[in-house]
Design a protein around this motif. Structure first.
Motif, PDB file in Angstrom:
ATOM      1  N   LEU A  92       9.433  -2.025  -7.250  1.00 15.80           N
ATOM      2  CA  LEU A  92      10.450  -1.196  -6.458  1.00 15.80           C
ATOM      3  C   LEU A  92      10.063  -0.317  -5.444  1.00 15.80           C
ATOM      4  CD1 LEU A  92      12.779  -0.068  -9.711  1.00 15.80           C
ATOM      5  CD2 LEU A  92      13.077  -1.572  -7.805  1.00 15.80           C
ATOM      6  N   GLU A  93       8.682   0.183  -5.839  1.00 16.12           N
ATOM      7  CA  GLU A  93       8.071   1.144  -4.710  1.00 16.12           C
ATOM      8  C   GLU A  93       7.654   0.467  -3.395  1.00 16.12           C
ATOM      9  OE1 GLU A  93       4.965   0.251  -7.825  1.00 16.12           O
ATOM     10  OE2 GLU A  93       6.919   0.951  -7.981  1.00 16.12           O
ATOM     11  N   SER A  94       7.588  -0.708  -3.450  1.00 19.62           N
ATOM     12  CA  SER A  94       7.098  -1.739  -2.357  1.00 19.62           C
ATOM     13  C   SER A  94       7.998  -2.441  -1.767  1.00 19.62           C
ATOM     14  CB  SER A  94       5.624  -2.205  -2.539  1.00 19.62           C
ATOM     15  OG  SER A  94       5.007  -2.913  -1.491  1.00 19.62           O
ATOM     16  N   ASP A  95       7.936  -3.044  -0.715  1.00 20.33           N
ATOM     17  CA  ASP A  95       8.698  -4.265   0.189  1.00 20.33           C
ATOM     18  C   ASP A  95       7.829  -5.380   0.013  1.00 20.33           C
ATOM     19  OD1 ASP A  95      11.024  -2.809   0.389  1.00 20.33           O
ATOM     20  OD2 ASP A  95      10.657  -2.277   2.617  1.00 20.33           O
ATOM     21  N   ILE A  96       6.441  -5.238  -0.390  1.00 25.16           N
ATOM     22  CA  ILE A  96       5.501  -6.569  -0.135  1.00 25.16           C
ATOM     23  C   ILE A  96       5.816  -7.031  -1.543  1.00 25.16           C
ATOM     24  CG2 ILE A  96       3.298  -7.203  -0.241  1.00 25.16           C
ATOM     25  CD1 ILE A  96       2.548  -4.230   1.080  1.00 25.16           C
ATOM     26  N   ILE A  97       5.675  -8.317  -1.534  1.00 27.60           N
ATOM     27  CA  ILE A  97       5.742  -9.342  -2.592  1.00 27.60           C
ATOM     28  C   ILE A  97       4.293  -9.551  -3.068  1.00 27.60           C
ATOM     29  CG2 ILE A  97       6.454 -11.625  -3.623  1.00 27.60           C
ATOM     30  CD1 ILE A  97       8.931 -10.991  -1.830  1.00 27.60           C
ATOM     31  N   PHE A  98       3.785  -9.304  -4.298  1.00 25.98           N
ATOM     32  CA  PHE A  98       2.468  -9.624  -4.464  1.00 25.98           C
ATOM     33  C   PHE A  98       2.491 -10.995  -5.417  1.00 25.98           C
ATOM     34  CE2 PHE A  98       2.759  -5.004  -4.035  1.00 25.98           C
ATOM     35  CZ  PHE A  98       1.646  -4.610  -3.469  1.00 25.98           C
ATOM     36  N   ASP A  99       1.335 -11.661  -5.070  1.00 22.42           N
ATOM     37  CA  ASP A  99       1.117 -12.994  -5.805  1.00 22.42           C
ATOM     38  C   ASP A  99       0.386 -12.799  -6.961  1.00 22.42           C
ATOM     39  OD1 ASP A  99      -1.450 -12.942  -4.974  1.00 22.42           O
ATOM     40  OD2 ASP A  99      -0.976 -14.081  -3.224  1.00 22.42           O
ATOM     41  N   MET A 100       0.460 -13.601  -7.882  1.00 26.57           N
ATOM     42  CA  MET A 100      -0.577 -13.806  -9.346  1.00 26.57           C
ATOM     43  C   MET A 100      -1.627 -13.293  -8.888  1.00 26.57           C
ATOM     44  SD  MET A 100       0.029 -17.231 -10.703  1.00 26.57           S
ATOM     45  CE  MET A 100      -0.695 -18.677 -10.229  1.00 26.57           C
ATOM     46  N   GLU A 101      -2.271 -13.943  -7.924  1.00 31.41           N
ATOM     47  CA  GLU A 101      -3.812 -13.958  -7.921  1.00 31.41           C
ATOM     48  C   GLU A 101      -4.229 -12.332  -7.578  1.00 31.41           C
ATOM     49  OE1 GLU A 101      -2.456 -18.194  -7.001  1.00 31.41           O
ATOM     50  OE2 GLU A 101      -1.899 -16.058  -6.400  1.00 31.41           O
ATOM     51  N   ALA A 102      -3.539 -11.993  -6.829  1.00 29.08           N
ATOM     52  CA  ALA A 102      -3.706 -10.264  -6.349  1.00 29.08           C
ATOM     53  C   ALA A 102      -3.611  -9.313  -7.684  1.00 29.08           C
ATOM     54  CB  ALA A 102      -2.870  -9.997  -5.156  1.00 29.08           C
ATOM     55  N   ILE A 103      -2.538  -9.686  -8.482  1.00 27.22           N
ATOM     56  CA  ILE A 103      -2.499  -8.805  -9.658  1.00 27.22           C
ATOM     57  C   ILE A 103      -3.466  -9.150 -10.468  1.00 27.22           C
ATOM     58  CG2 ILE A 103      -0.919  -8.390 -11.606  1.00 27.22           C
ATOM     59  CD1 ILE A 103       1.568  -8.982  -9.674  1.00 27.22           C
ATOM     60  N   TYR A 104      -3.810 -10.165 -10.662  1.00 28.00           N
ATOM     61  CA  TYR A 104      -4.939 -10.740 -11.609  1.00 28.00           C
ATOM     62  C   TYR A 104      -6.284 -10.022 -11.228  1.00 28.00           C
ATOM     63  CZ  TYR A 104      -7.340 -13.661 -14.934  1.00 28.00           C
ATOM     64  OH  TYR A 104      -8.290 -14.191 -16.009  1.00 28.00           O
ATOM     65  N   ALA A 105      -6.521 -10.188  -9.923  1.00 29.01           N
ATOM     66  CA  ALA A 105      -7.641  -9.632  -9.295  1.00 29.01           C
ATOM     67  C   ALA A 105      -7.841  -8.275  -9.381  1.00 29.01           C
ATOM     68  CB  ALA A 105      -8.007 -10.085  -7.760  1.00 29.01           C
ATOM     69  N   LEU A 106      -6.667  -7.280  -9.407  1.00 28.21           N
ATOM     70  CA  LEU A 106      -6.932  -5.976  -9.704  1.00 28.21           C
ATOM     71  C   LEU A 106      -7.111  -5.471 -11.186  1.00 28.21           C
ATOM     72  CD1 LEU A 106      -3.901  -4.935  -7.357  1.00 28.21           C
ATOM     73  CD2 LEU A 106      -6.354  -4.672  -6.871  1.00 28.21           C
ATOM     74  N   GLY A 107      -7.067  -6.430 -11.922  1.00 29.05           N
ATOM     75  CA  GLY A 107      -7.363  -6.220 -13.250  1.00 29.05           C
ATOM     76  C   GLY A 107      -6.158  -6.101 -14.401  1.00 29.05           C
ATOM     77  N   ALA A 108      -6.152  -6.927 -15.378  1.00 28.64           N
ATOM     78  CA  ALA A 108      -4.966  -7.131 -16.302  1.00 28.64           C
ATOM     79  C   ALA A 108      -4.843  -5.809 -17.008  1.00 28.64           C
ATOM     80  CB  ALA A 108      -5.265  -8.240 -17.459  1.00 28.64           C
ATOM     81  N   GLU A 109      -5.700  -4.996 -17.308  1.00 27.39           N
ATOM     82  CA  GLU A 109      -5.846  -3.923 -18.125  1.00 27.39           C
ATOM     83  C   GLU A 109      -5.088  -2.771 -17.189  1.00 27.39           C
ATOM     84  OE1 GLU A 109      -8.789  -5.158 -17.447  1.00 27.39           O
ATOM     85  OE2 GLU A 109      -8.965  -6.427 -19.283  1.00 27.39           O
TER      86      GLU A 109
END
Length: 142
Positions: A92-109
């Protein structure tokens, strides 16, 4: 005369065997596609929590690794025509669509810490034309 008859029957049996094998392979491919789609579509039927979304991302990453899907220079999986899976998330806070690799790279925790109780819904899904397996899911925060 008998020799010609045996050649004709033999040719007919070989063609019949090839047809049965092709049909069997097609049916097997359909069963595999249905099983995999069931796993992913259970997440797309209703709202899910961020913790479930992270589990789905893990599953997709593992599936891509198992299927030896190659990656591009940005370490993102390259879509193929058969069994690649891509998940994207819009917050909601961003117009950017993030791919799963970016989310995974930032850390699951970190993702679970910030979004475990936030609800998401699948707003788009696509299938591979060749195998009819899920190839793309878009989840949006609600």
């Amino acid at each position: 005369m008998k020799k010609n008859l045996f050649v004709i029957i033999g040719t007919f049996l070989i063609i019949l065997a090839i047809l049965f094998y092709t049909y069997y392979s097609y049916q097997k491919m359909q069963i595999i596609a249905n099983q995999k789609n069931k796993q992913y579509e259970s997440y797309t039927q209703e709202e899910i929590l961020g913790s479930s979304l992270m589990s789905l991302i893990h599953k997709a990453m593992d599936e891509n690794e198992k299927n030896e899907i190659s990656k591009d220079e940005h370490n993102r999986y390259i879509e193929n025509q058969e069994n690649s899976i891509r998940i994207e998330v819009k917050f909601l806070e961003s117009d950017i669509i993030f791919d799963m690799e970016a989310i995974y790279a930032l850390g699951a925790e970190e993702f679970i810490k910030n979004y475990s109780n936030i609800k998401f819904i699948c707003t788009q899904k696509e299938y591979h034309e060749k195998t009819k397996q899920i190839k793309y899911l878009l989840f949006e925060q609600i």
